[in-house]
Design a protein around this motif. Structure first.
Motif, PDB file in Angstrom:
ATOM      1  N   THR A  32       0.841  -1.209   0.000  1.00 39.94           N
ATOM      2  CA  THR A  32       0.000   0.000   0.000  1.00 39.94           C
ATOM      3  C   THR A  32       0.877   1.260   0.000  1.00 39.94           C
ATOM      4  OG1 THR A  32      -0.324  -0.507   2.348  1.00 39.94           O
ATOM      5  CG2 THR A  32      -2.197  -0.843   0.900  1.00 39.94           C
ATOM      6  N   PHE A  36       0.596   4.132  -2.818  1.00 36.77           N
ATOM      7  CA  PHE A  36       0.396   5.557  -2.499  1.00 36.77           C
ATOM      8  C   PHE A  36       1.508   6.406  -3.130  1.00 36.77           C
ATOM      9  CE2 PHE A  36      -2.044   4.239   1.521  1.00 36.77           C
ATOM     10  CZ  PHE A  36      -3.270   4.578   0.983  1.00 36.77           C
ATOM     11  N   ARG A  37       2.768   5.933  -3.023  1.00 35.52           N
ATOM     12  CA  ARG A  37       3.888   6.724  -3.583  1.00 35.52           C
ATOM     13  C   ARG A  37       3.762   6.862  -5.100  1.00 35.52           C
ATOM     14  NH1 ARG A  37       6.341   4.607   1.013  1.00 35.52           N
ATOM     15  NH2 ARG A  37       6.721   2.595   0.058  1.00 35.52           N
ATOM     16  N   TYR A  53      -1.278  12.807   4.692  1.00 36.42           N
ATOM     17  CA  TYR A  53      -1.119  11.955   5.883  1.00 36.42           C
ATOM     18  C   TYR A  53       0.306  11.422   5.983  1.00 36.42           C
ATOM     19  CZ  TYR A  53      -6.181  12.096   6.178  1.00 36.42           C
ATOM     20  OH  TYR A  53      -7.473  12.533   6.295  1.00 36.42           O
ATOM     21  N   MET A  54       0.837  10.969   4.863  1.00 32.99           N
ATOM     22  CA  MET A  54       2.174  10.346   4.873  1.00 32.99           C
ATOM     23  C   MET A  54       3.245  11.325   5.337  1.00 32.99           C
ATOM     24  SD  MET A  54       1.689   8.153   1.385  1.00 32.99           S
ATOM     25  CE  MET A  54       3.229   7.257   1.307  1.00 32.99           C
ATOM     26  N   GLU A  58       1.244   9.802   9.593  1.00 33.55           N
ATOM     27  CA  GLU A  58      -0.062   9.293  10.014  1.00 33.55           C
ATOM     28  C   GLU A  58      -0.574   8.271   9.009  1.00 33.55           C
ATOM     29  OE1 GLU A  58      -1.644  10.196  12.767  1.00 33.55           O
ATOM     30  OE2 GLU A  58      -0.312  11.850  13.342  1.00 33.55           O
ATOM     31  N   VAL A  60      -3.232   6.807   6.344  1.00 32.02           N
ATOM     32  CA  VAL A  60      -4.258   7.254   5.411  1.00 32.02           C
ATOM     33  C   VAL A  60      -5.577   6.626   5.890  1.00 32.02           C
ATOM     34  CG1 VAL A  60      -4.944   7.190   2.966  1.00 32.02           C
ATOM     35  CG2 VAL A  60      -2.516   7.340   3.574  1.00 32.02           C
ATOM     36  N   GLY A  86       2.450  -4.017   4.297  1.00 33.33           N
ATOM     37  CA  GLY A  86       2.008  -2.716   4.834  1.00 33.33           C
ATOM     38  C   GLY A  86       0.498  -2.620   4.932  1.00 33.33           C
ATOM     39  N   PHE A  87      -0.177  -3.712   4.775  1.00 32.16           N
ATOM     40  CA  PHE A  87      -1.641  -3.786   4.872  1.00 32.16           C
ATOM     41  C   PHE A  87      -2.007  -5.187   5.385  1.00 32.16           C
ATOM     42  CE2 PHE A  87      -5.889  -4.727   3.493  1.00 32.16           C
ATOM     43  CZ  PHE A  87      -6.565  -3.527   3.603  1.00 32.16           C
ATOM     44  N   ARG A  89      -3.178  -2.434   8.408  1.00 34.52           N
ATOM     45  CA  ARG A  89      -2.496  -1.693   9.465  1.00 34.52           C
ATOM     46  C   ARG A  89      -3.445  -1.301  10.593  1.00 34.52           C
ATOM     47  NH1 ARG A  89       1.923   0.429   5.945  1.00 34.52           N
ATOM     48  NH2 ARG A  89       3.406   1.608   7.166  1.00 34.52           N
ATOM     49  N   GLN A  93      -9.171  -2.591   8.824  1.00 33.55           N
ATOM     50  CA  GLN A  93      -8.581  -3.054   7.553  1.00 33.55           C
ATOM     51  C   GLN A  93      -8.481  -4.580   7.538  1.00 33.55           C
ATOM     52  OE1 GLN A  93      -4.825  -1.100   6.583  1.00 33.55           O
ATOM     53  NE2 GLN A  93      -5.692   0.947   6.833  1.00 33.55           N
ATOM     54  N   ARG A 146       5.739   7.565  13.125  1.00 40.62           N
ATOM     55  CA  ARG A 146       5.342   6.322  12.435  1.00 40.62           C
ATOM     56  C   ARG A 146       5.443   5.131  13.393  1.00 40.62           C
ATOM     57  NH1 ARG A 146       9.351   6.540   7.763  1.00 40.62           N
ATOM     58  NH2 ARG A 146       8.491   4.574   7.040  1.00 40.62           N
TER      59      ARG A 146
HETATM   60  P1  AMP Z   1       5.130   2.148   4.104  1.00 43.95           P
HETATM   61  O1  AMP Z   1       5.749   2.281   2.757  1.00 43.95           O
HETATM   62  O2  AMP Z   1       4.430   0.843   4.303  1.00 43.95           O
HETATM   63  O3  AMP Z   1       6.106   2.453   5.217  1.00 43.95           O
HETATM   64  O4  AMP Z   1       3.995   3.263   4.193  1.00 43.95           O
HETATM   65  C1  AMP Z   1       4.301   4.648   4.103  1.00 43.95           C
HETATM   66  C2  AMP Z   1       3.095   5.457   4.552  1.00 43.95           C
HETATM   67  O5  AMP Z   1       1.969   5.182   3.692  1.00 43.95           O
HETATM   68  C3  AMP Z   1       2.588   5.178   5.955  1.00 43.95           C
HETATM   69  O6  AMP Z   1       3.319   5.894   6.946  1.00 43.95           O
HETATM   70  C4  AMP Z   1       1.136   5.636   5.846  1.00 43.95           C
HETATM   71  O7  AMP Z   1       1.049   7.052   5.883  1.00 43.95           O
HETATM   72  C5  AMP Z   1       0.758   5.192   4.439  1.00 43.95           C
HETATM   73  N1  AMP Z   1       0.195   3.811   4.443  1.00 43.95           N
HETATM   74  C6  AMP Z   1       0.753   2.711   3.880  1.00 43.95           C
HETATM   75  N2  AMP Z   1      -0.022   1.620   4.066  1.00 43.95           N
HETATM   76  C7  AMP Z   1      -1.091   2.046   4.786  1.00 43.95           C
HETATM   77  C8  AMP Z   1      -2.241   1.398   5.321  1.00 43.95           C
HETATM   78  N3  AMP Z   1      -2.434   0.076   5.175  1.00 43.95           N
HETATM   79  N4  AMP Z   1      -3.144   2.164   5.994  1.00 43.95           N
HETATM   80  C9  AMP Z   1      -2.971   3.488   6.139  1.00 43.95           C
HETATM   81  N5  AMP Z   1      -1.892   4.159   5.692  1.00 43.95           N
HETATM   82  C10 AMP Z   1      -0.960   3.460   5.009  1.00 43.95           C
END
Ligand code: AMP
Length: 195
Positions: A32, A36-37, A53-54, A58, A60, A86-87, A89, A93, A146
């Motif tokens: 995830t 998002f990126r 949020y990122m 925080e 999302v 990453g899901f 979280r 979910q 985080r």
């Molecule tokens: P990550 O790459 O998994 O470290 O995620 C980077 C950021 O993306 C996190 O700090 C959140 O802001 C957002 N994010 C990623 N996965 C989730 C998720 N399952 N639920 C909510 N926010 C997420």
């Protein structure tokens, strides 16, 4: 189907190990954070929302994240299985994922939780921040938030899978190959059981 939740705090090594697992088990990787990126890079509406949020470390909001994840699963109807990285979280979910997979006639096989101490996580994230280009890895305050969010909202998700007898804690310290071999040993246990 082999469906893995790869779990652990930021900096635990999920991305690195996910790459090795997808190669070995021929799974579809859904991160995830990566999705998002990609949306931020493509300047989509979802990207703009996620970034707000990122940038603070925080989460999302659940509904946005769940809808996006389900759409990604739908895009891969031929997958032999998924690695969810990453899901989930949050507990909502995890519930949504369970219901969604049930509607597809499948389920999570196992949650693999990489266990790494907080001091080591901060060290790894700052190192990664030096060359990953990720703003949320460069700033110690965002990193601290985080980890706090992980402890307060995410760690509890392990209980969800433990209650189903699908939780495996894996020592996340050691060489990449050592950690990978621990993960594979755990996967084999659940692969046999799900056959
Ligand atoms: P990550 O790459 O998994 O470290 O995620 C980077 C950021 O993306 C996190 O700090 C959140 O802001 C957002 N994010 C990623 N996965 C989730 C998720 N399952 N639920 C909510 N926010 C997420």
């Amino acid at each position: 189907m082999l469906n893995i939740v790869l779990f652990g705090p930021p900096g635990a090594g999920k991305g690195t190990q996910a790459e090795k697992l997808i190669a070995k088990y021929n799974l579809c990787h859904l991160s995830t954070g990566d999705i998002f990126r990609a949306n931020i890079k493509g300047e989509t509406e979802l990207g703009k929302l996620a970034k707000s949020y990122m940038d603070k470390g925080e989460l999302v909001p659940d509904q946005v994240t769940i809808s996006m994840l389900e759409a990604e699963v739908e895009k891969n109807p031929k997958a032999q299985g998924f690695i969810f990285d990453g899901f989930p979280r949050t507990t909502p979910q995890a519930n949504a994922l369970a219901n969604f997979l049930t509607s597809k006639g499948t389920s999570i096989s196992v949650m693999l939780a990489l266990d790494v101490k907080e001091e080591e996580l901060i060290k790894r994230l700052l190192l990664r921040g030096a060359d990953s280009g990720r703003a949320d890895d460069k700033d110690e305050n965002i990193i601290a938030n985080r980890i706090k969010v992980y402890n307060e909202q995410t760690a509890v998700v392990a209980d969800f899978y433990a209650a189903e007898g699908k939780f495996e804690k894996i020592n996340g310290v050691g060489s990449k190959d050592e950690i990978f071999s621990r993960l594979c040993n755990a996967v084999e246990k659940y692969r046999v059981e799900s056959n």
